[in-house]
Design a protein around this motif. Structure first.
Motif, PDB file in Angstrom:
ATOM      1  N   SER A  43      24.198 102.994 -57.078  1.00  0.00           N
ATOM      2  CA  SER A  43      25.371 102.747 -56.253  1.00  0.00           C
ATOM      3  C   SER A  43      25.249 103.371 -54.879  1.00  0.00           C
ATOM      4  O   SER A  43      25.894 102.938 -53.927  1.00  0.00           O
ATOM      5  N   SER A  44      24.458 104.414 -54.769  1.00  0.00           N
ATOM      6  CA  SER A  44      24.284 105.083 -53.475  1.00  0.00           C
ATOM      7  C   SER A  44      23.291 104.359 -52.581  1.00  0.00           C
ATOM      8  O   SER A  44      23.100 104.722 -51.429  1.00  0.00           O
ATOM      9  N   GLY A  45      22.610 103.321 -53.121  1.00  0.00           N
ATOM     10  CA  GLY A  45      21.672 102.533 -52.320  1.00  0.00           C
ATOM     11  C   GLY A  45      20.267 103.089 -52.339  1.00  0.00           C
ATOM     12  O   GLY A  45      19.393 102.563 -51.667  1.00  0.00           O
ATOM     13  N   SER A  46      19.976 104.150 -53.088  1.00  0.00           N
ATOM     14  CA  SER A  46      18.629 104.705 -53.145  1.00  0.00           C
ATOM     15  C   SER A  46      17.753 103.827 -54.023  1.00  0.00           C
ATOM     16  O   SER A  46      18.237 103.160 -54.927  1.00  0.00           O
ATOM     17  N   CYS A  47      16.432 103.843 -53.743  1.00  0.00           N
ATOM     18  CA  CYS A  47      15.480 102.972 -54.436  1.00  0.00           C
ATOM     19  C   CYS A  47      14.931 103.671 -55.672  1.00  0.00           C
ATOM     20  O   CYS A  47      14.511 104.819 -55.597  1.00  0.00           O
ATOM     21  N   LYS A  48      14.930 102.950 -56.812  1.00  0.00           N
ATOM     22  CA  LYS A  48      14.397 103.505 -58.049  1.00  0.00           C
ATOM     23  C   LYS A  48      13.626 102.432 -58.796  1.00  0.00           C
ATOM     24  O   LYS A  48      13.832 101.245 -58.603  1.00  0.00           O
ATOM     25  N   GLY A  49      12.716 102.862 -59.671  1.00  0.00           N
ATOM     26  CA  GLY A  49      12.037 101.938 -60.556  1.00  0.00           C
ATOM     27  C   GLY A  49      10.802 101.301 -59.958  1.00  0.00           C
ATOM     28  O   GLY A  49      10.353 101.610 -58.862  1.00  0.00           O
ATOM     29  N   SER A  50      10.234 100.353 -60.728  1.00  0.00           N
ATOM     30  CA  SER A  50       8.959  99.738 -60.380  1.00  0.00           C
ATOM     31  C   SER A  50       9.070  98.857 -59.146  1.00  0.00           C
ATOM     32  O   SER A  50       8.123  98.689 -58.394  1.00  0.00           O
ATOM     33  N   ARG A  51      10.237  98.218 -58.926  1.00  0.00           N
ATOM     34  CA  ARG A  51      10.397  97.337 -57.765  1.00  0.00           C
ATOM     35  C   ARG A  51      10.271  98.128 -56.472  1.00  0.00           C
ATOM     36  O   ARG A  51       9.648  97.682 -55.501  1.00  0.00           O
ATOM     37  N   CYS A  52      10.850  99.301 -56.425  1.00  0.00           N
ATOM     38  CA  CYS A  52      10.766 100.152 -55.250  1.00  0.00           C
ATOM     39  C   CYS A  52       9.333 100.607 -55.019  1.00  0.00           C
ATOM     40  O   CYS A  52       8.840 100.631 -53.896  1.00  0.00           O
ATOM     41  N   SER A  53       8.641 100.962 -56.104  1.00  0.00           N
ATOM     42  CA  SER A  53       7.246 101.405 -55.999  1.00  0.00           C
ATOM     43  C   SER A  53       6.371 100.302 -55.441  1.00  0.00           C
ATOM     44  O   SER A  53       5.520 100.518 -54.592  1.00  0.00           O
ATOM     45  N   SER A  54       6.608  99.074 -55.906  1.00  0.00           N
ATOM     46  CA  SER A  54       5.826  97.943 -55.426  1.00  0.00           C
ATOM     47  C   SER A  54       6.092  97.682 -53.954  1.00  0.00           C
ATOM     48  O   SER A  54       5.176  97.392 -53.183  1.00  0.00           O
ATOM     49  N   SER A  55       7.344  97.771 -53.521  1.00  0.00           N
ATOM     50  CA  SER A  55       7.693  97.560 -52.115  1.00  0.00           C
ATOM     51  C   SER A  55       7.029  98.603 -51.225  1.00  0.00           C
ATOM     52  O   SER A  55       6.549  98.299 -50.130  1.00  0.00           O
ATOM     53  N   THR A  56       7.005  99.842 -51.696  1.00  0.00           N
ATOM     54  CA  THR A  56       6.367 100.913 -50.927  1.00  0.00           C
ATOM     55  C   THR A  56       4.884 100.668 -50.759  1.00  0.00           C
ATOM     56  O   THR A  56       4.315 100.835 -49.670  1.00  0.00           O
ATOM     57  N   VAL A  57       4.240 100.230 -51.833  1.00  0.00           N
ATOM     58  CA  VAL A  57       2.799  99.958 -51.780  1.00  0.00           C
ATOM     59  C   VAL A  57       2.503  98.825 -50.812  1.00  0.00           C
ATOM     60  O   VAL A  57       1.555  98.883 -50.019  1.00  0.00           O
ATOM     61  N   ILE A  58       3.336  97.765 -50.867  1.00  0.00           N
ATOM     62  CA  ILE A  58       3.124  96.631 -49.967  1.00  0.00           C
ATOM     63  C   ILE A  58       3.267  97.061 -48.514  1.00  0.00           C
ATOM     64  O   ILE A  58       2.467  96.704 -47.649  1.00  0.00           O
ATOM     65  N   THR A  59       4.302  97.864 -48.242  1.00  0.00           N
ATOM     66  CA  THR A  59       4.532  98.345 -46.878  1.00  0.00           C
ATOM     67  C   THR A  59       3.356  99.189 -46.390  1.00  0.00           C
ATOM     68  O   THR A  59       2.853  99.016 -45.272  1.00  0.00           O
ATOM     69  N   LEU A  60       2.912 100.120 -47.248  1.00  0.00           N
ATOM     70  CA  LEU A  60       1.770 100.970 -46.870  1.00  0.00           C
ATOM     71  C   LEU A  60       0.502 100.149 -46.688  1.00  0.00           C
ATOM     72  O   LEU A  60      -0.315 100.430 -45.804  1.00  0.00           O
ATOM     73  N   SER A  61       0.331  99.116 -47.521  1.00  0.00           N
ATOM     74  CA  SER A  61      -0.849  98.259 -47.399  1.00  0.00           C
ATOM     75  C   SER A  61      -0.851  97.516 -46.068  1.00  0.00           C
ATOM     76  O   SER A  61      -1.880  97.378 -45.413  1.00  0.00           O
ATOM     77  N   ILE A  62       0.327  97.015 -45.672  1.00  0.00           N
ATOM     78  CA  ILE A  62       0.430  96.308 -44.392  1.00  0.00           C
ATOM     79  C   ILE A  62       0.121  97.249 -43.231  1.00  0.00           C
ATOM     80  O   ILE A  62      -0.643  96.914 -42.316  1.00  0.00           O
ATOM     81  N   ILE A  63       0.727  98.441 -43.267  1.00  0.00           N
ATOM     82  CA  ILE A  63       0.478  99.429 -42.204  1.00  0.00           C
ATOM     83  C   ILE A  63      -0.993  99.823 -42.171  1.00  0.00           C
ATOM     84  O   ILE A  63      -1.616  99.896 -41.105  1.00  0.00           O
TER      85      ILE A  63
END
Length: 236
Positions: A43-63
């Protein structure tokens, strides 16, 4: 350059590995949402779970990919600049190349190495310069060359080596600073590597220059232009 490429490869491989591991947990929720407690976002909008981990990896991969691409471009530019004007082999190695092959076929003629006057031409800035005359002395015992001359850059000395069996010459031209074209003459050295071409009755090859102001290489030709006067008189 090699370290940059290796580091980039390792970074991409690690990114791909982490991404594959994080993406495996997303298939268990195929039945839909059973309640608010299973949401990937709290509810606070913080990222949790596997979906967040995958998004982080994709972002880092692009950078990482962008950084790697930029590094690769700069690496290629640096490598091209540092390699331009530098021969791949030293003069000593160059003149001995293909020695065994030419020796077995007996395709050599030592009479082409004549002490005397020679004329040279070199290609630079899209046009030929010369011919310029120089004096060369071939030492058959040490297989070395000494000489001197001048061109549109300035006065120079020549030191080099040669091999009768391979019909090759390697020269180092050293300009005398303060002579000739003061803006072009830096007192620098020019590496010249040539092979004999019997069909043209001359040596042909390339010159190489690397200075703080200029990196370059291009064609060079050298042709016999007559014996020294004293040598002619000695034979009479």
């Amino acid at each position: 350059m090699h370290r940059i490429c290796f580091g980039l490869l390792v970074f991409i491989c690690l990114g791909i590995t982490v991404e594959c591991q994080g993406g495996g947990g997303g298939g268990s929720g195929g039945g839909g949402f059973s309640g608010g407690s299973h949401h990937s976002w709290s509810s606070s909008g913080s990222c949790k779970g596997s979906r967040c981990s995958s998004s982080t990896v994709i972002t880092l991969s692009i950078i990482g990919g962008i950084i790697g691409f930029v590094s690769l471009v700069f690496g290629i530019i640096y490598c091209k600049k540092s390699c331009t004007g530098k021969p791949s082999r030293s003069n000593a190695v160059f003149v001995q190349q293909d020695f065994q092959q030419n020796y077995e076929l007996e395709k050599y003629d030592s009479s082409i190495f004549k002490s005397g006057h020679w004329k040279s031409q070199y290609l630079q800035y899209g046009r030929w310069h010369g011919p310029h005359r120089c004096s060369l002395v071939f030492n058959g015992h040490s297989m070395s060359i000494k000489g001197s001359g001048s061109d549109d850059i300035g006065t120079f000395t020549l030191d080099g080596v040669y091999a009768s069996q391979t019909q090759r010459i390697g020269l180092t031209k050293t300009y005398q600073r303060g002579t000739g074209n003061l803006s072009e003459n830096l007192g620098h050295q020019v590496t010249i590597q040539l092979k004999w071409y019997p069909e043209n009755n001359q040596f042909e090859g390339k010159w190489y220059v690397q200075t703080a102001k200029y990196h370059g290489d291009d064609k060079f030709v050298l042709k016999f232009d007559g014996q020294h006067i004293e040598t002619v008189y000695e034979k009479l």
